[in-house]
Design an enzyme around this catalytic site. Structure first.
Site, PDB file in Angstrom:
ATOM      1  N   TYR A  75      -2.000  -0.825  10.652  1.00 27.93           N
ATOM      2  CA  TYR A  75      -2.219  -0.899   9.312  1.00 27.93           C
ATOM      3  C   TYR A  75      -0.794  -0.913   8.696  1.00 27.93           C
ATOM      4  O   TYR A  75       0.372  -1.596   8.392  1.00 27.93           O
ATOM      5  CB  TYR A  75      -3.353  -0.823   9.243  1.00 27.93           C
ATOM      6  CG  TYR A  75      -3.268  -1.043   8.013  1.00 27.93           C
ATOM      7  CD1 TYR A  75      -3.359  -2.108   6.389  1.00 27.93           C
ATOM      8  CD2 TYR A  75      -3.638   0.181   6.694  1.00 27.93           C
ATOM      9  CE1 TYR A  75      -3.345  -2.415   5.646  1.00 27.93           C
ATOM     10  CE2 TYR A  75      -3.276  -0.211   5.054  1.00 27.93           C
ATOM     11  CZ  TYR A  75      -3.208  -1.439   4.620  1.00 27.93           C
ATOM     12  OH  TYR A  75      -3.403  -2.011   3.122  1.00 27.93           O
ATOM     13  N   LYS A 120       2.010  -3.057   7.294  1.00 24.52           N
ATOM     14  CA  LYS A 120       2.103  -3.205   5.963  1.00 24.52           C
ATOM     15  C   LYS A 120       3.967  -2.912   5.961  1.00 24.52           C
ATOM     16  O   LYS A 120       4.221  -3.439   5.006  1.00 24.52           O
ATOM     17  CB  LYS A 120       1.353  -2.609   5.607  1.00 24.52           C
ATOM     18  CG  LYS A 120       0.108  -3.102   5.139  1.00 24.52           C
ATOM     19  CD  LYS A 120       0.009  -4.677   4.539  1.00 24.52           C
ATOM     20  CE  LYS A 120       0.104  -4.631   3.048  1.00 24.52           C
ATOM     21  NZ  LYS A 120      -0.147  -5.725   2.266  1.00 24.52           N
ATOM     22  N   THR A 130       1.044  -1.244  -0.033  1.00 23.68           N
ATOM     23  CA  THR A 130       0.277  -0.356  -0.160  1.00 23.68           C
ATOM     24  C   THR A 130       0.869   1.097   0.234  1.00 23.68           C
ATOM     25  O   THR A 130       1.789   1.116   0.396  1.00 23.68           O
ATOM     26  CB  THR A 130      -0.718  -0.213   0.885  1.00 23.68           C
ATOM     27  OG1 THR A 130      -1.442   1.433   1.195  1.00 23.68           O
ATOM     28  CG2 THR A 130      -0.324  -0.224   2.587  1.00 23.68           C
ATOM     29  N   ASP A 131       0.079   2.312  -0.255  1.00 23.93           N
ATOM     30  CA  ASP A 131       0.525   3.872  -0.453  1.00 23.93           C
ATOM     31  C   ASP A 131       0.795   4.273   1.340  1.00 23.93           C
ATOM     32  O   ASP A 131       1.801   5.600   1.192  1.00 23.93           O
ATOM     33  CB  ASP A 131       0.700   4.478  -0.897  1.00 23.93           C
ATOM     34  CG  ASP A 131      -0.829   4.886  -1.120  1.00 23.93           C
ATOM     35  OD1 ASP A 131      -1.715   4.465  -0.121  1.00 23.93           O
ATOM     36  OD2 ASP A 131      -1.479   5.561  -1.785  1.00 23.93           O
ATOM     37  N   GLU A 132       0.649   3.769   2.243  1.00 26.97           N
ATOM     38  CA  GLU A 132      -0.320   4.527   3.415  1.00 26.97           C
ATOM     39  C   GLU A 132       1.730   3.701   3.745  1.00 26.97           C
ATOM     40  O   GLU A 132       1.584   4.338   5.263  1.00 26.97           O
ATOM     41  CB  GLU A 132      -0.868   3.857   4.308  1.00 26.97           C
ATOM     42  CG  GLU A 132      -1.776   3.630   3.858  1.00 26.97           C
ATOM     43  CD  GLU A 132      -3.349   3.487   4.174  1.00 26.97           C
ATOM     44  OE1 GLU A 132      -3.531   3.647   5.938  1.00 26.97           O
ATOM     45  OE2 GLU A 132      -5.019   3.507   4.155  1.00 26.97           O
TER      46      GLU A 132
HETATM   47  P1  NAD Z   1      -9.751  -7.330   2.233  1.00 28.34           P
HETATM   48  O1  NAD Z   1      -9.574  -7.737   3.577  1.00 28.34           O
HETATM   49  O2  NAD Z   1     -10.803  -6.687   0.549  1.00 28.34           O
HETATM   50  O3  NAD Z   1      -9.323  -8.562   1.836  1.00 28.34           O
HETATM   51  C1  NAD Z   1      -8.354  -9.215   2.422  1.00 28.34           C
HETATM   52  C2  NAD Z   1      -8.820 -10.960   2.277  1.00 28.34           C
HETATM   53  O4  NAD Z   1      -7.028 -11.785   2.878  1.00 28.34           O
HETATM   54  C3  NAD Z   1     -10.042 -11.950   2.850  1.00 28.34           C
HETATM   55  O5  NAD Z   1     -10.564 -11.618   1.659  1.00 28.34           O
HETATM   56  C4  NAD Z   1      -9.366 -11.953   4.123  1.00 28.34           C
HETATM   57  O6  NAD Z   1     -10.190 -13.182   4.094  1.00 28.34           O
HETATM   58  C5  NAD Z   1      -8.191 -13.043   3.588  1.00 28.34           C
HETATM   59  N1  NAD Z   1      -6.992 -12.839   5.088  1.00 28.34           N
HETATM   60  C6  NAD Z   1      -7.007 -12.104   5.573  1.00 28.34           C
HETATM   61  N2  NAD Z   1      -5.874 -12.833   6.665  1.00 28.34           N
HETATM   62  C7  NAD Z   1      -5.442 -14.162   6.635  1.00 28.34           C
HETATM   63  C8  NAD Z   1      -4.641 -14.966   6.980  1.00 28.34           C
HETATM   64  N3  NAD Z   1      -4.358 -14.530   8.392  1.00 28.34           N
HETATM   65  N4  NAD Z   1      -5.263 -15.400   6.063  1.00 28.34           N
HETATM   66  C9  NAD Z   1      -5.239 -16.269   5.075  1.00 28.34           C
HETATM   67  N5  NAD Z   1      -6.140 -14.986   4.647  1.00 28.34           N
HETATM   68  C10 NAD Z   1      -6.112 -13.746   5.198  1.00 28.34           C
HETATM   69  O7  NAD Z   1      -8.799  -6.745   1.951  1.00 28.34           O
HETATM   70  P2  NAD Z   1      -8.445  -5.770   0.189  1.00 28.34           P
HETATM   71  O8  NAD Z   1      -8.983  -4.652  -0.367  1.00 28.34           O
HETATM   72  O9  NAD Z   1      -8.293  -6.711  -1.399  1.00 28.34           O
HETATM   73  O10 NAD Z   1      -6.629  -5.821  -0.156  1.00 28.34           O
HETATM   74  C11 NAD Z   1      -5.933  -6.939  -0.312  1.00 28.34           C
HETATM   75  C12 NAD Z   1      -4.010  -6.388  -0.242  1.00 28.34           C
HETATM   76  O11 NAD Z   1      -3.975  -5.381  -1.183  1.00 28.34           O
HETATM   77  C13 NAD Z   1      -3.987  -5.457   0.913  1.00 28.34           C
HETATM   78  O12 NAD Z   1      -2.415  -6.428   1.177  1.00 28.34           O
HETATM   79  C14 NAD Z   1      -3.613  -4.475   1.094  1.00 28.34           C
HETATM   80  O13 NAD Z   1      -3.043  -4.226   2.368  1.00 28.34           O
HETATM   81  C15 NAD Z   1      -3.657  -4.089   0.153  1.00 28.34           C
HETATM   82  N6  NAD Z   1      -4.375  -2.837  -0.619  1.00 28.34           N
HETATM   83  C16 NAD Z   1      -5.310  -2.432  -0.093  1.00 28.34           C
HETATM   84  C17 NAD Z   1      -5.637  -1.368  -0.947  1.00 28.34           C
HETATM   85  C18 NAD Z   1      -7.543  -0.866  -0.992  1.00 28.34           C
HETATM   86  O14 NAD Z   1      -7.554   0.197  -1.113  1.00 28.34           O
HETATM   87  N7  NAD Z   1      -8.079  -1.769  -0.261  1.00 28.34           N
HETATM   88  C19 NAD Z   1      -4.622  -0.301  -1.771  1.00 28.34           C
HETATM   89  C20 NAD Z   1      -3.448  -1.014  -1.602  1.00 28.34           C
HETATM   90  C21 NAD Z   1      -2.842  -1.796  -1.278  1.00 28.34           C
HETATM   91  O1  DAU Z   2      -4.127   4.092   0.605  1.00 29.20           O
HETATM   92  C1  DAU Z   2      -4.343   2.675   0.115  1.00 29.20           C
HETATM   93  C2  DAU Z   2      -5.317   1.878   1.707  1.00 29.20           C
HETATM   94  O2  DAU Z   2      -6.625   2.728   1.178  1.00 29.20           O
HETATM   95  C3  DAU Z   2      -5.538   0.642   2.185  1.00 29.20           C
HETATM   96  O3  DAU Z   2      -3.791   0.649   1.969  1.00 29.20           O
HETATM   97  C4  DAU Z   2      -6.333   0.255   2.948  1.00 29.20           C
HETATM   98  O4  DAU Z   2      -6.144  -1.274   2.327  1.00 29.20           O
HETATM   99  C5  DAU Z   2      -7.656   0.962   2.559  1.00 29.20           C
HETATM  100  O5  DAU Z   2      -7.996   0.233   3.386  1.00 29.20           O
HETATM  101  C6  DAU Z   2      -7.518   2.568   2.347  1.00 29.20           C
HETATM  102  O6  DAU Z   2      -7.412   3.308   3.410  1.00 29.20           O
HETATM  103  P1  DAU Z   2      -8.431   4.497   3.883  1.00 29.20           P
HETATM  104  O7  DAU Z   2      -7.726   4.292   5.407  1.00 29.20           O
HETATM  105  O8  DAU Z   2      -7.644   5.934   3.014  1.00 29.20           O
HETATM  106  O9  DAU Z   2      -9.606   4.150   3.850  1.00 29.20           O
HETATM  107  P2  DAU Z   2     -10.821   3.862   3.771  1.00 29.20           P
HETATM  108  O10 DAU Z   2     -11.984   3.813   2.805  1.00 29.20           O
HETATM  109  O11 DAU Z   2     -11.259   3.699   5.347  1.00 29.20           O
HETATM  110  O12 DAU Z   2     -10.960   5.516   4.582  1.00 29.20           O
HETATM  111  C7  DAU Z   2     -11.058   7.141   3.510  1.00 29.20           C
HETATM  112  C8  DAU Z   2     -10.967   8.503   3.604  1.00 29.20           C
HETATM  113  O13 DAU Z   2     -11.854   8.554   4.530  1.00 29.20           O
HETATM  114  C9  DAU Z   2     -10.136   8.370   5.300  1.00 29.20           C
HETATM  115  O14 DAU Z   2      -9.238   9.907   4.718  1.00 29.20           O
HETATM  116  C10 DAU Z   2     -10.696   8.439   6.335  1.00 29.20           C
HETATM  117  C11 DAU Z   2     -12.169   8.553   5.677  1.00 29.20           C
HETATM  118  N1  DAU Z   2     -13.440   8.316   6.190  1.00 29.20           N
HETATM  119  C12 DAU Z   2     -13.770   6.702   5.784  1.00 29.20           C
HETATM  120  C13 DAU Z   2     -14.574   5.772   6.279  1.00 29.20           C
HETATM  121  C14 DAU Z   2     -14.667   5.034   6.892  1.00 29.20           C
HETATM  122  C15 DAU Z   2     -14.801   9.072   6.522  1.00 29.20           C
HETATM  123  O15 DAU Z   2     -14.486  10.366   6.287  1.00 29.20           O
HETATM  124  N2  DAU Z   2     -15.612   8.396   6.940  1.00 29.20           N
HETATM  125  C16 DAU Z   2     -15.871   7.062   7.216  1.00 29.20           C
HETATM  126  O16 DAU Z   2     -16.700   6.174   7.560  1.00 29.20           O
END
Ligand code: NAD
Ligand code: DAU
Length: 349
Positions: A155, A159, A130-132
């Site tokens: 988180y 990562k 992730t970019d975080e």
């Molecule tokens: P998600 O939470 O939707 O899915 C995670 C999956 O991992 C689920 O299916 C869960 O059952 C599985 N999992 C969790 N713990 C596990 C374990 N101990 N063993 C096996 N499986 C397990 O997540 P996502 O949003 O699809 O993110 C996927 C990947 O991409 C993550 O590594 C996350 O850090 C990264 N990522 C997410 C975003 C985003 O915006 N969602 C952005 C950049 C990177």
């Molecule tokens: O940048 C990549 C990341 O983006 C991934 O690595 C994470 O897995 C993914 O969850 C996401 O993280 P964020 O914290 O940015 O996403 P989230 O959707 O939780 O929140 C987006 C923005 O909105 C953040 O500034 C917090 C705000 N927010 C979020 C929720 C859930 C609100 O204002 N209200 C809300 O209820």
């Protein structure tokens, strides 16, 4: 090729599994997922009976289980997405993030090191991050691949640790690795704990739409299928040992995004213009809330020719259409434990 994809029942993982199952019929694709609250096999019903697809239920924190499946299936490559992924949950309970994101990743690295035993020809461990990990930006500048790590939530710290372990296994043991760090994804199958699907669900149900603080935090949004395309591109054509940043060149303040979403929902639901905006409710800010993320994807674009295929307005409309057409999916994932989570997270705010 025997390819292991971890976390394939989750949001991004399910799009990656589908893309690989459909585009590469010659690969045997194994989806390893623990099916936590975020994992849902409904996300993959359309590919579950394909001959080149196998689901393996298991936990990456269980090293003995990894040993068994690596012995049985002789994986040649891994795309690692399994993780605990929600920042708010990491604030409420960080240990699951340490276990899965750090220990789980190291278990996988060790399984690869043991089973590949120095014969790294044709092998690959691809870590999706992730970019975080880069921390928080001020009003200008972009995260590049050489930005120093500065994670600030449990988180992002977990990562960042996992990224360091992946690079350490490359430098110390020569394990062939690639990494990518992506910005915020959105699209179909996104669990409604994250901003966009949570807002779609609440607008549809005429419930308050919670915006943290003043809604001024900025995120760089990418359509999930474009992330899956980037992973395909990096998996096949990226250089070993390298990191690629992936982003949408698409920065939005949360409040502006939510207002646009309210307007799209008014149109789709046949409501009066401006009606859904009345649901916007400012609530207590997230602890340690990162101000701004924005990604410089020029390395991926220039070296590998990737670029996003949809604009944000197109992607947002496709996303809203998907949620409105998949009410059963939304009803199922928002029943049961989701209600306890929602009460804990929002009603005490
Ligand atoms: P998600 O939470 O939707 O899915 C995670 C999956 O991992 C689920 O299916 C869960 O059952 C599985 N999992 C969790 N713990 C596990 C374990 N101990 N063993 C096996 N499986 C397990 O997540 P996502 O949003 O699809 O993110 C996927 C990947 O991409 C993550 O590594 C996350 O850090 C990264 N990522 C997410 C975003 C985003 O915006 N969602 C952005 C950049 C990177
Ligand atoms: O940048 C990549 C990341 O983006 C991934 O690595 C994470 O897995 C993914 O969850 C996401 O993280 P964020 O914290 O940015 O996403 P989230 O959707 O939780 O929140 C987006 C923005 O909105 C953040 O500034 C917090 C705000 N927010 C979020 C929720 C859930 C609100 O204002 N209200 C809300 O209820």
């Amino acid at each position: 090729m025997n390819l292991l994809i971890t976390g394939g029942a989750g949001f991004i993982g399910s799009h990656v599994v589908r893309l690989f199952v459909e585009a590469y019929p010659g690969y045997n694709i194994f989806n390893l997922d623990a099916l936590t609250y975020a994992g849902n096999l409904q996300n993959l019903v359309d590919v579950e009976s394909r001959e080149n697809y196998t689901f393996l239920r298991g936990d990456i924190t269980d090293a003995a289980f990894l040993e068994e499946i690596f012995s049985e299936h002789r994986f040649e490559a891994v795309i690692h997405l399994a993780a605990e992924s929600h920042v708010d949950r990491s604030i409420a309970g960080p240990m699951a993030f340490v276990q899965t994101n750090v220990m789980g990743t190291v278990n996988l690295l060790e399984a690869c090191r043991r089973h590949w035993a120095g014969d790294y020809e044709g092998k690959l461990f691809y870590h999706v991050s992730t970019d975080e990990v880069y921390g928080s930006l001020g009003t200008d500048g972009l995260f590049t691949e050489s930005t120093a790590y500065d994670p600030r939530s449990p988180y992002s710290a977990s990562k960042a640790a996992s990224d360091h372990f992946v690079r350490a296994w490359h430098h110390t043991y020569g394990l062939p690795v690639k990494l990518s760090n992506c910005s915020n994804n959105y699209g179909p199958n996104h669990f409604p704990e994250k901003l966009i699907p949570l807002a779609i669900h609440n607008i549809k149900s005429v419930k308050p739409v919670p915006v943290y603080g003043k809604g001024e935090n900025v995120r760089d949004w990418l359509y999930v299928k474009d992330h899956a395309r980037a992973i395909d591109c990096i998996f096949h054509r990226g250089k070993l040992g390298e990191t690629y940043n992936v982003g949408g060149v698409n920065e939005w303040r949360n409040i502006d995004l939510i207002e646009l979403l309210c307007d799209v929902m008014d149109e789709k639901l046949g409501r009066q213009p401006g009606e859904s905006r009345k649901l916007i409710t400012f609530v207590k800010d997230r602890a340690g809330h990162d101000a701004r993320y924005a990604i410089d994807s020029s390395k991926l674009m220039d070296e590998l020719g990737w670029e996003p295929s949809v604009t944000f307005e197109e992607g947002l409309r496709l996303t809203v259409d998907w949620y409105l057409a998949n009410e059963d999916w939304l009803a199922e994932v928002t029943s049961g434990h989701y209600r306890d989570y929602y009460r804990e997270q929002y009603e005490k705010r």
